[in-house]
Design an enzyme around this catalytic site. Structure first.
Site, PDB file in Angstrom:
ATOM      1  N   LYS A   3       0.832  -1.209   0.000  1.00  0.00           N
ATOM      2  CA  LYS A   3       0.000   0.000   0.000  1.00  0.00           C
ATOM      3  C   LYS A   3       0.865   1.256   0.000  1.00  0.00           C
ATOM      4  O   LYS A   3       0.578   2.215  -0.721  1.00  0.00           O
ATOM      5  CB  LYS A   3      -0.956  -0.025   1.211  1.00  0.00           C
ATOM      6  N   GLN A  35      -4.674  -1.814   9.722  1.00  0.00           N
ATOM      7  CA  GLN A  35      -4.558  -3.106   9.025  1.00  0.00           C
ATOM      8  C   GLN A  35      -5.182  -4.223   9.860  1.00  0.00           C
ATOM      9  O   GLN A  35      -4.843  -4.402  11.026  1.00  0.00           O
ATOM     10  CB  GLN A  35      -3.077  -3.395   8.730  1.00  0.00           C
ATOM     11  N   ASP A  66     -10.890   2.758   4.484  1.00  0.00           N
ATOM     12  CA  ASP A  66     -11.172   1.325   4.327  1.00  0.00           C
ATOM     13  C   ASP A  66     -12.678   1.058   4.334  1.00  0.00           C
ATOM     14  O   ASP A  66     -13.117  -0.045   3.999  1.00  0.00           O
ATOM     15  CB  ASP A  66     -10.515   0.531   5.470  1.00  0.00           C
TER      16      ASP A  66
END
Ligand code: NDP
Length: 293
Positions: A54, A98, A121
């Protein structure tokens, strides 16, 4: 019939090029480039790889990325404290925690701490709630299912009125993918490990989304001729002919499916590249939201 192979790499590159152009335009207007903060708790090797990928993708698009690493022993308060700091930091437009988090941490509470305007996200319960409600729009849509819908739209697959079957009901993929298909006016069936007659249900699908995590579970005779099949699964299977000792396969038996489906994504090179591309797109959107305030 031989299915049209959906080239996720090429389509993801188009999205990344558009993101790069958006970032360049922002900078040309004198604004700071978008900033993405990642929060990695613990040492999970797969998570480390994903976070690195990422950051690399951000760099290529001109997005600033700031990595925060916390030890696996971090407390709930420490992780939430970092997220709160990032919420207040005007150089940070997007925050990505994450997943999965180490045992003992309450991920729902941590995701809820992220400002919904920075929730790139799309996992904040408010964003998911809006996705689930008629007439409401989430600020952000989770990257993988967003990528799935983008692929279908890109290929001109008609979703309105189509029978869409989603195999899998996880919070990250299956559920949000089903909600997005519903938003596109598909008639959606969600299947999971307790579903009876899975094969029969799959065969009804004009659009079949496989997100179960079982190597090559979906065989050719599970597929309606001409269906659009999107394979989200990424599974390692042993392969001595490969230097690393394994190869990646999807949840769909590609060789069988390609003889029946109308459209099909490969693994690798299908949904995977889209996930990162859509995250970048969400990050640029987060910066735009901040600059419009
Ligand atoms: P989860 O393990 O969280 O969910 C799997 C889902 O599949 C569950 O809903 C489960 O049902 C269902 N399931 C399991 N076994 C069966 C079965 N025999 N029949 C029917 N349904 C079954 O996985 P994720 O959603 O996180 O991931 C799914 C796949 O997608 C994985 O291969 C993962 O690696 C991949 N993935 C790929 C990404 C990408 O960028 N390409 C991103 C994220 C994931 P139940 O709810 O009843 O347990």
């Amino acid at each position: 019939m031989t299915a049209k192979k959906i080239d996720g790499r090429a389509i993801a590159q188009e999205v990344r090029d558009a993101v790069k152009a958006d970032v360049a335009a922002m900078v040309a207007e004198g604004k700071k480039p978008p900033g993405l903060a990642t929060v990695l708790v613990g040492e999970d090797p797969a998570s480390q790889v994903y976070v690195r990928m990422k950051h690399r993708a951000c760099e290529e698009a001109g997005i600033r990325s700031i990595g925060h690493k916390l030890p696996a022993s971090s407390t709930q308060e420490e992780v939430e404290g970092l997220v709160k700091e990032l919420n207040e930091d005007s150089d940070v437009h997007g925050i990505l925690v994450q997943l999965p988090l180490p045992d003992g941490l309450d991920d729902e509470r941590i995701l809820r701490t992220i400002s919904i305007d920075k929730d790139v996200d799309g996992f904040h319960p408010l964003n998911i709630g809006r996705l689930a409600q008629k007439g409401r729009e989430p600020q952000f849509v989770p990257a993988t299912p967003f990528g799935v819908i983008h692929l279908l739209k890109h290929e001109g697959v008609e979703m309105e009125g189509a029978n869409a079957v989603v195999l899998g009901r996880s919070n990250i993929v299956g559920r949000p993918a089903a909600l997005l298909l519903l938003k596109e006016n598909a008639t959606v069936t969600i299947c999971h490990s307790r579903t009876r007659d899975l094969q029969e249900k799959s065969r009804q699908a004009d659009i079949l989304i496989a997100a179960v995590g079982i190597p090559e579970m979906v065989k050719g005779d599970w597929i309606k001729p001409g269906a659009a099949v999107i394979d989200v699964g990424v599974n390692r299977v042993d392969d001595d002919t490969k230097k690393r000792g394994y190869r990646l396969v999807g949840d769909v038996d590609y060789e069988e499916a390609k003889e029946v489906a109308g459209y099909l994504t490969p693994v690798p090179g299908g949904v995977g590249p889209m996930t990162i591309a859509m995250l970048l797109r969400n990050t640029v959107r987060a910066a735009k939201i901040a600059y419009e305030k």
